[in-house]
Design an enzyme around this catalytic site. Structure first.
Site, PDB file in Angstrom:
ATOM      1  N   GLY A 180      24.299  16.762 -31.973  1.00 43.78           N
ATOM      2  CA  GLY A 180      23.895  16.847 -30.565  1.00 43.78           C
ATOM      3  C   GLY A 180      24.389  15.635 -29.780  1.00 43.78           C
ATOM      4  N   SER A 181      23.574  15.224 -28.850  1.00 42.83           N
ATOM      5  CA  SER A 181      24.011  14.158 -27.942  1.00 42.83           C
ATOM      6  C   SER A 181      24.211  12.817 -28.632  1.00 42.83           C
ATOM      7  CB  SER A 181      22.996  13.992 -26.816  1.00 42.83           C
ATOM      8  OG  SER A 181      22.901  15.199 -26.093  1.00 42.83           O
ATOM      9  N   THR A 182      23.690  12.652 -29.860  1.00 35.58           N
ATOM     10  CA  THR A 182      23.934  11.386 -30.563  1.00 35.58           C
ATOM     11  C   THR A 182      25.417  11.246 -30.891  1.00 35.58           C
ATOM     12  OG1 THR A 182      23.583  12.324 -32.766  1.00 35.58           O
ATOM     13  CG2 THR A 182      21.651  11.416 -31.654  1.00 35.58           C
ATOM     14  N   PHE A 183      26.155  12.358 -30.699  1.00 32.74           N
ATOM     15  CA  PHE A 183      27.583  12.356 -30.974  1.00 32.74           C
ATOM     16  C   PHE A 183      28.380  11.827 -29.777  1.00 32.74           C
ATOM     17  CE2 PHE A 183      31.667  14.635 -31.997  1.00 32.74           C
ATOM     18  CZ  PHE A 183      31.853  14.093 -33.263  1.00 32.74           C
ATOM     19  N   LYS A 184      27.737  11.734 -28.613  1.00 28.42           N
ATOM     20  CA  LYS A 184      28.447  11.372 -27.393  1.00 28.42           C
ATOM     21  C   LYS A 184      29.111   9.995 -27.472  1.00 28.42           C
ATOM     22  CE  LYS A 184      25.986  14.602 -24.453  1.00 28.42           C
ATOM     23  NZ  LYS A 184      24.745  14.841 -23.704  1.00 28.42           N
TER      24      LYS A 184
END
Lengths: 613, 384
Positions: free
Chosen positions: A295-299
């Site tokens: 999820g957004s932790t990949f941004k």
């Protein structure tokens, strides 16, 4: 004819004598193996996580006891003997040779042992025997790290006779399995003379084996305990706490866990069924084997890749209208109205989906994947316990190979926000941030080659190679993560650490378990408690602290918990605050200190922002 | 049975002369062998006089009396009661079959209080006695006739079959072979034996069917003892291991590992030779064989010197019988022949066996004492 007999005797006693001497010795001499005591597993400060407990068991030898029921009655006056045990003893006594001791009771307490020992002169045939049983002082707290031991199975037999001993236990998971060779030691032998029915007549020789060696791991038992307690509030959590510089795993929790002691004497079928059918998978180490869309932790990965590739500068502005159209598909931002015009730092802070769709589109999947791989995604990191999964970072070639279909541009967009085919383990998410803050290809590991940490200092810093990402780029991304937590409007502002010196930076994430339907978009999302638990999104958070000079990294995944910043971030906050108070990477705590706040405070839910990350 | 010698009433000096005339060196040999037996039993009981050695010693001492009695009774009287002893023994065997109790899985004993009498063992002596009388009374021209061969054959085969049914293969074999040997010495033609052997050959399948499973198993395992070392071949293999590991000088008295650690079966009875030869080695085994050979040699000399046909047949029959026991036992424990369950004379623990051997030896000495007594067809003595 008597001559025939004489010739026969001559043949047996002179000609073939050597052969029969050997056979005779084989008959009477029995080599018995002595099980070496298994090495202990110690945490970084020498606290035993697995050791051996003196186990007292009470045995009765029928030929010495004479009247067994009477002896058992006398025994029952001293210690508790269950009716089932009594029946079993009577059964075994009938079945076995009268000189074979039969176990009356296992696990005698010191008290019971003493009471029996005192009365032994009046209890013929009763004796108290000592054995060693594997003991896990922290019970389920470190179960997934330490693993467990159990009886050797058929396919684990290597021909080593030690493995064939009925009381021998072999490591089956975790450190117990990975370090089995070190922990096991070598068997001693005892030569005994036995008679035809197997009774030992006397001992002829004895060679003591080498006891197994202790294994020191970088785990901090107190932190492990703290994290376990902190995670116990949620049904299914995994959390990893790393020393970002040394790569040592300070705590690794997969909750719920199991009691490793259950396996030592063989798991009861009912317990096994219960453990294996639990939908929260207590037996699986979700921290290294659970794969989730990050999820957004990949941004931050996408950001770093874009900065490195030059498709984005810190000043590049992208406007978020709440959605991005690509061809005839529409990709939505989590914030319905959009974020307006943003630069990278704010995009991370507010976790704008459209900004990263655009970033990914400019990058292309293969450049994104290359950066992800450099940061530790896409393949097992090689942590030194078995069972690690590698997750998945898709590329165009991967898709062609596995599905035969060509890569779609839309998939790149989805990958940019850590969804779609992108899968990672909590350990990989933590490692990514450790690499981000250290700039080196940190490999998380348990084993401490330097042994127990002393006042003089710990281990030499492992020399991980540089990942070759520009410091300015890293600094920008880390600043964005700082803003996520410490600036009003950041997605995890509510979960910030109050003390400035302990302040953390982080990134929240929510990974969809199922697609959001058009109906839901149109009619508003359902409230979280209206969705079945199994269909709820996973909440993720990854954080580092302190913000100024990062040393500790914590990644937490709360399964089916909803929004990352609501549930996962507070766990990271409490863990990082605690670890900075203890500072196990640099300091040896005073003797016998446990984590300072063993009852972590969970702020009431309404104090949290409802922002989605 | 009269114990007092016939001469007792007539002349005291004659009786003394008779006792002095005994072959005391035979008695000495017997005592030596029996002494070895006691030592072996002492060792078999892990260096204890109990439970076997003391009892065996007592039995030997007691059995000396019937031996002397048998020796002093006089050949003539033995001639007269020969058939009766046979009939009584046969009745006892039948009685054992009827109401004997089960011991070691085989019905063989009558409990007489002092000893458990095993009449089948006595039969090997009484058969020799009665066959001796039969052939003594037979004229030379009749010996070769088939019809005079029928009765002695029956006298041999009836107890053989009865004992085989008990079932006691070893003793049955000894009875059968004793009978055959006496008939052979008596001069029965080889032709008749050839007929006999062919008849027996034809009977073999029937006998095989009559054998118990364990007996068949013993023959199987004899043929290939190593095939099943922990099963039925165990006894033979363990016995061979004990003997072989004894070597030339043995492991030393009381130091035999095979017997003391209970690897040996029946170490106090049928396998006692193994205990001895394990502890005393080849030298000990040879010495015991030499003692037996001396006893047998004495028997042959006495038998051949005897003038009466009855005495000669009796003595040679008894010696052959004694020899058969020794041979079959040792051949069995050394793995030369199947395990058949035959005691080693004077050494194996057991009352009847001791009594039988001692009475046999008494008869042998009786033949020696009366070697010059001539007996006519009906057994009346006439001295030259």
């Amino acid at each position: 004819m008597l001559g025939t007999l004489a010739a026969r005797l001559f043949q047996l006693q002179i000609v073939d004598s050597d052969r029969y001497v050997v056979l005779s010795d084989e008959n009477r001499i029995n080599l018995r193996l002595l099980t070496p005591p298994r090495g202990r597993i110690l945490d970084r400060f020498g606290i035993p996580l697995a050791d051996n407990r003196q186990d007292y068991h009470l045995v009765i030898t029928a030929e010495q006891a004479g009247n067994i029921p009477a002896t058992l009655d006398a025994l029952a006056a001293l210690i508790e003997i269950e009716e089932a045990d009594r029946a079993r003893v009577m059964r075994e006594v009938r079945r076995k040779h009268s000189f074979v001791p039969v176990v009356v009771r296992d696990n005698l307490s010191w008290d019971e042992m003493a009471r029996v020992e005192v009365a032994v002169p009046e209890l013929p045939g009763i004796s108290v025997e000592q054995g060693l049983t594997r003991n896990y002082p922290f019970r389920e707290t470190a179960a997934h790290v330490i693993g467990y031991v159990a009886a050797v199975s058929e396919d684990e037999q290597t021909g080593d006779p030690l493995l064939e001993l009925p009381d021998f236990r072999i490591g089956k998971a975790g450190i117990e399995k990975a370090q089995d060779g070190t922990l096991r030691g070598t068997a001693g032998t005892r030569q005994v003379e036995i008679n035809a029915v197997g009774r030992v007549v006397r001992e002829l020789a004895r060679i003591d084996g080498d006891p197994g060696q202790d294994v020191v791991i970088g785990l901090d038992a107190a932190m492990q305990e703290f994290v376990t307690r902190r995670c116990a509030n949620e049904p299914s959590v995994s959390s990893v706490l790393l020393d970002a510089i040394s790569g040592e795993v300070l705590a690794l929790v997969s909750s719920p866990a199991f009691d490793p002691a259950l396996f030592t004497d063989g798991l009861k079928p009912a317990v096994w069924r219960q453990l294996s059918s639990d939908s929260r998978h207590p037996l699986a180490n979700k921290a290294i084997a659970g794969i989730y869309p990050p999820g957004s932790t990949f941004k931050p990965v996408a950001a770093l890749a874009a900065l490195t590739a030059g498709v984005l500068t810190p000043e590049t502005a992208i406007t978020c209208t709440g959605q991005l159209a690509l061809g005839n598909a529409v990709f939505h931002c989590w914030r319905k109205g959009g974020h307006g015009t943003l630069r990278l730092r704010d995009a991370i802070k507010k976790s704008c989906d459209v900004f990263f769709y655009e970033t990914a589109r400019r990058l292309g999947i293969d450049r994104l994947a290359a950066m992800a791989n450099r940061l530790g995604y896409g393949a097992p990191l090689g942590i030194d316990i078995p069972g690690e999964k590698g997750g998945l970072i898709p590329t165009q070639a991967w898709k062609l190979d596995t599905t035969g279909a060509a890569w779609q541009a839309g998939e790149t967009l989805i990958a940019g926000i850590g969804q779609g085919s992108v899968l990672a383990t909590p350990l990989q998410i933590a490692t990514m941030v450790a690499r981000l803050v250290s700039g080196r290809a940190v490999v998380p590991h348990f084993l401490r080659s330097a042994g127990i940490m002393t006042e003089e200092g710990g281990a030499a810093q492992p020399d991980f190679p540089e990942i070759g990402v520009d410091l300015d780029a890293r600094a920008l991304v880390l600043d964005g993560m700082n803003a996520v937590v410490n600036e009003p409007g950041g997605t995890a502002y509510a979960a910030r650490i109050a003390e400035p010196e302990f302040a953390m930076g982080g990134k929240s994430g929510t990974s969809q378990v199922r697609r959001i339907s058009q109906y839901e978009r149109d009619h508003g999302l359902r409230k979280i408690d209206e969705i079945p638990w199994k269909d709820r999104d996973h909440a993720l958070f990854v954080a580092f602290a302190p913000v100024s000079t990062p040393r500790y990294v914590c990644a937490t995944v709360v399964e089916h918990a909803g929004f990352g910043s609501e549930v996962a971030a507070p766990i990271c906050r409490d863990v990082l605050r605690e670890v900075q108070l203890r500072d196990p990477a640099r300091r040896v705590p005073a003797k016998n200190t446990v984590a300072r706040s063993l009852s972590p405070t969970v702020p009431p839910l309404d104090a949290l922002t409802t922002d989605r990350g | 049975m009269a114990v007092l010698p016939p001469e007792f009433g007539r002349s005291k000096s004659a009786f003394v002369e008779r006792i002095l005339g005994l072959r005391w060196n035979v008695v000495l040999l017997l005592s030596l062998v029996a002494g070895i037996g006691v030592a072996a039993l002492y060792s078999a009981a892990d260096g204890n006089m109990q439970p076997w050695a003391t009892k065996q010693m007592t039995r030997f001492a007691i059995a000396l009396a019937p031996m002397l009695g048998a020796a002093l009774l006089g050949l003539r009287r033995w001639f007269r009661i020969a058939y009766w002893t046979y009939i009584v023994t046969l009745v006892l065997i039948v009685a054992v079959d009827m109401r004997g109790f089960v011991g070691m899985g085989a019905q063989r004993w009558i409990d007489l209080g002092i000893i458990q009498l095993q009449p089948s063992e006595l039969m090997s002596i009484t058969l020799v006695l009665s066959l001796g009388r039969y052939f003594h009374s037979l004229s030379d021209e009749n010996i070769s006739k088939l019809r005079y061969f029928i009765l002695p054959s029956l006298m041999t085969l009836i107890p053989t079959v009865l004992v085989l049914k008990q079932p006691d293969l070893g003793t049955a074999m000894v009875i059968l072979m004793s009978g055959i040997v006496v008939m052979f010495i008596a001069g029965v033609r080889l032709r008749l034996f050839a007929i006999c052997i062919s008849v027996v050959g034809m009977c073999l399948p029937i006998v095989w069917k009559a054998l118990r499973d364990y007996q068949k198993l013993r023959i199987y395992t004899f043929l290939d003892p190593d095939s099943d070392p922990l099963g039925a071949g165990y006894h033979i293999l363990q016995s061979k291991i004990a003997l072989g590991s004894g070597g030339l000088f043995g492991k030393g008295f009381l130091l035999g590992t095979q017997s003391h650690l209970s690897f040996l079966p029946e170490k106090q009875t049928d396998f006692i030779f193994t205990t001895l030869a394990e502890e005393f080695g080849l030298i000990g085994g040879f010495m015991l064989l030499a003692l037996y050979a001396a006893l047998i040699a004495y028997g042959f000399v006495i038998g051949l010197r005897c003038r009466s046909h009855f005495g000669r047949l009796l003595c040679l029959g008894i010696v052959t019988n004694f020899f058969l026991y020794v041979f079959i036992n040792i051949a069995m424990v050394t793995g030369l022949i199947p395990v058949v369950g035959i005691p080693l004379p004077l050494i194996s623990y057991g009352g009847t066996a001791m009594l039988t051997v001692m009475i046999g030896m008494g008869l042998m000495m009786s033949v020696y004492l009366d070697q010059d007594v001539r007996l006519n067809r009906v057994g009346e003595a006439h001295t030259d």
